[in-house]
Enzyme design. Structure first.
Site, short mmCIF file in Angstrom:
data_model
loop_
_atom_site.label_atom_id
_atom_site.label_comp_id
_atom_site.label_asym_id
_atom_site.label_seq_id
_atom_site.Cartn_x
_atom_site.Cartn_y
_atom_site.Cartn_z
N ASP A 230 49.35 -12.59 7.25
CA ASP A 230 50.01 -12.07 5.92
C ASP A 230 51.62 -11.64 6.24
O ASP A 230 51.68 -10.73 6.03
CB ASP A 230 49.09 -10.91 5.64
CG ASP A 230 47.72 -11.43 5.17
OD1 ASP A 230 47.37 -12.63 5.27
OD2 ASP A 230 47.07 -10.44 4.74
N ASP B 190 47.75 -13.67 1.90
CA ASP B 190 47.33 -12.77 1.08
C ASP B 190 47.71 -13.38 -0.37
O ASP B 190 48.95 -13.60 -0.61
CB ASP B 190 47.48 -11.32 1.26
CG ASP B 190 46.50 -10.49 0.89
OD1 ASP B 190 45.45 -10.89 1.00
OD2 ASP B 190 47.06 -9.34 0.14
N HIS C 224 46.55 -13.06 -4.13
CA HIS C 224 45.75 -12.65 -5.32
C HIS C 224 46.37 -13.05 -6.65
O HIS C 224 47.33 -13.07 -7.14
CB HIS C 224 45.89 -11.30 -5.36
CG HIS C 224 45.36 -10.31 -4.04
ND1 HIS C 224 44.24 -10.33 -3.33
CD2 HIS C 224 46.12 -9.73 -3.19
CE1 HIS C 224 44.14 -9.71 -2.24
NE2 HIS C 224 45.46 -9.22 -2.27
N HIS D 71 43.80 -8.47 -9.96
CA HIS D 71 42.95 -8.38 -8.85
C HIS D 71 42.31 -6.97 -8.71
O HIS D 71 42.96 -6.00 -8.96
CB HIS D 71 43.61 -8.84 -7.58
CG HIS D 71 42.74 -9.00 -6.33
ND1 HIS D 71 42.58 -8.17 -5.44
CD2 HIS D 71 41.87 -10.03 -6.19
CE1 HIS D 71 41.48 -8.42 -4.46
NE2 HIS D 71 41.26 -9.55 -4.98
N HIS E 163 50.28 -6.68 -5.43
CA HIS E 163 50.96 -7.31 -4.33
C HIS E 163 50.69 -8.65 -4.08
O HIS E 163 49.45 -9.09 -4.44
CB HIS E 163 50.83 -6.33 -3.17
CG HIS E 163 49.28 -6.49 -2.59
ND1 HIS E 163 48.35 -5.68 -3.02
CD2 HIS E 163 48.69 -7.25 -1.47
CE1 HIS E 163 47.39 -5.79 -2.44
NE2 HIS E 163 47.61 -7.11 -1.51
N LYS F 241 43.76 -16.11 1.16
CA LYS F 241 42.66 -15.28 1.06
C LYS F 241 43.07 -14.55 -0.10
O LYS F 241 44.15 -14.16 -0.46
CB LYS F 241 42.31 -14.54 2.18
CG LYS F 241 43.54 -13.80 2.72
CD LYS F 241 43.42 -13.04 4.32
CE LYS F 241 44.28 -12.28 4.73
NZ LYS F 241 44.48 -11.08 3.90
N CYS G 36 44.75 -5.84 7.73
CA CYS G 36 44.18 -7.28 7.70
C CYS G 36 44.11 -7.86 9.26
O CYS G 36 43.49 -8.53 9.61
CB CYS G 36 45.06 -8.15 6.98
SG CYS G 36 44.75 -7.99 5.13
#
Ligand code: VGL
Ligand code: ZN
Length: 217
Positions: A15, A55, A57, A61, A90, A115, A164
């Site tokens: 990330d 990351d 989303h 989310h 984010h 992810k 993470c």
């Protein structure tokens, strides 16, 4: 101490995205300071296997505080029987803050794992999602990819050290890999978590390693 890298060692870069850097939507403390070292490590071609996570989303989310009326970022709620921290919006898919850091030379990257794409489940680790409604943690496929390439040992760096990066290192040992956290190439969202993170790593057999210790086989 120096650490000689075998051809069975993989680097996982977690990330490294503008939203986790100072000025970003979910800034890590000094998050930008990991960038030059990670870029150098990639250019060195020291690792035979290199993976990054991103990351990623959708709007709305479940991990976003904005999806829970009356809730504020960094509050915790109960979700599917687990504690879920609510974050500022984010890494929304396709936005500039969700891109891989544009100043890093990513040419040496072998695979990219996105992810957090399930609107109803958060996903910290590069290996598997957080607990979902069914109580399971669906795999991203990363462990199989690494196992099929003969990877035995994993070095994790990136953002965030207390979220993470930590979860990815923890899953690595649980899934049968030796694991290192590259401490100097990670930074936390919450700076006062460092002592707890070190204790967790020690208890779980995850090595704390500095990039300067790495040597090519
Ligand atoms: C992360 C919080 C929410 C991370 C991602 O990359 O550590 N933290 N989503
Ligand atoms: Zn996230």
């Amino acid at each position: 101490m120096s650490h000689i890298l075998s051809p069975h060692a993989a680097l996982i870069i977690v990330d490294v995205q503008p939203d986790f850097m100072p000025g970003g939507a979910l800034a890590c403390h000094e998050g930008d300071t990991v960038v030059p070292g990670i870029d150098q490590l990639l250019r060195s071609r020291m690792f035979r296997h290199v993976v990054a996570t991103q990351d990623w989303h959708p709007h709305g989310h479940i991990s976003f505080a904005s999806s829970h009326p009356g809730r504020a970022p960094f509050e915790q709620i109960d979700l599917y029987g687990q504690r879920q921290t609510l974050w500022p919006d984010h890494c929304v898919q396709g936005t500039a803050g969700a891109a891989l850091d544009p100043t890093i030379d990513w040419s040496a990257l072998d695979a990219l794992i996105r992810k957090g794409g399930d609107p109803g489940v958060d996903s910290y680790s590069g290996f598997r999602e957080n607990h979902g409604p069914a109580g399971t943690r669906p795999s991203t496929g990363l462990a199989g990819w690494l196992h099929e390439r003969g990877v035995e040992e994993i070095f994790v760096c990136g953002l965030a050290r207390d979220v993470c990066v930590l979860w990815t290192a923890q899953d690595a040992v649980e899934l049968g890999f030796r694991a290192h956290l590259l401490w100097d190439l990670s930074r936390p969202v919450t700076p006062d978590t460092d002592a707890a993170t070190r204790a967790t790593l020690l208890a779980q057999g995850i090595a704390i390693t500095e990039a300067s210790e790495l040597r090519r086989d």
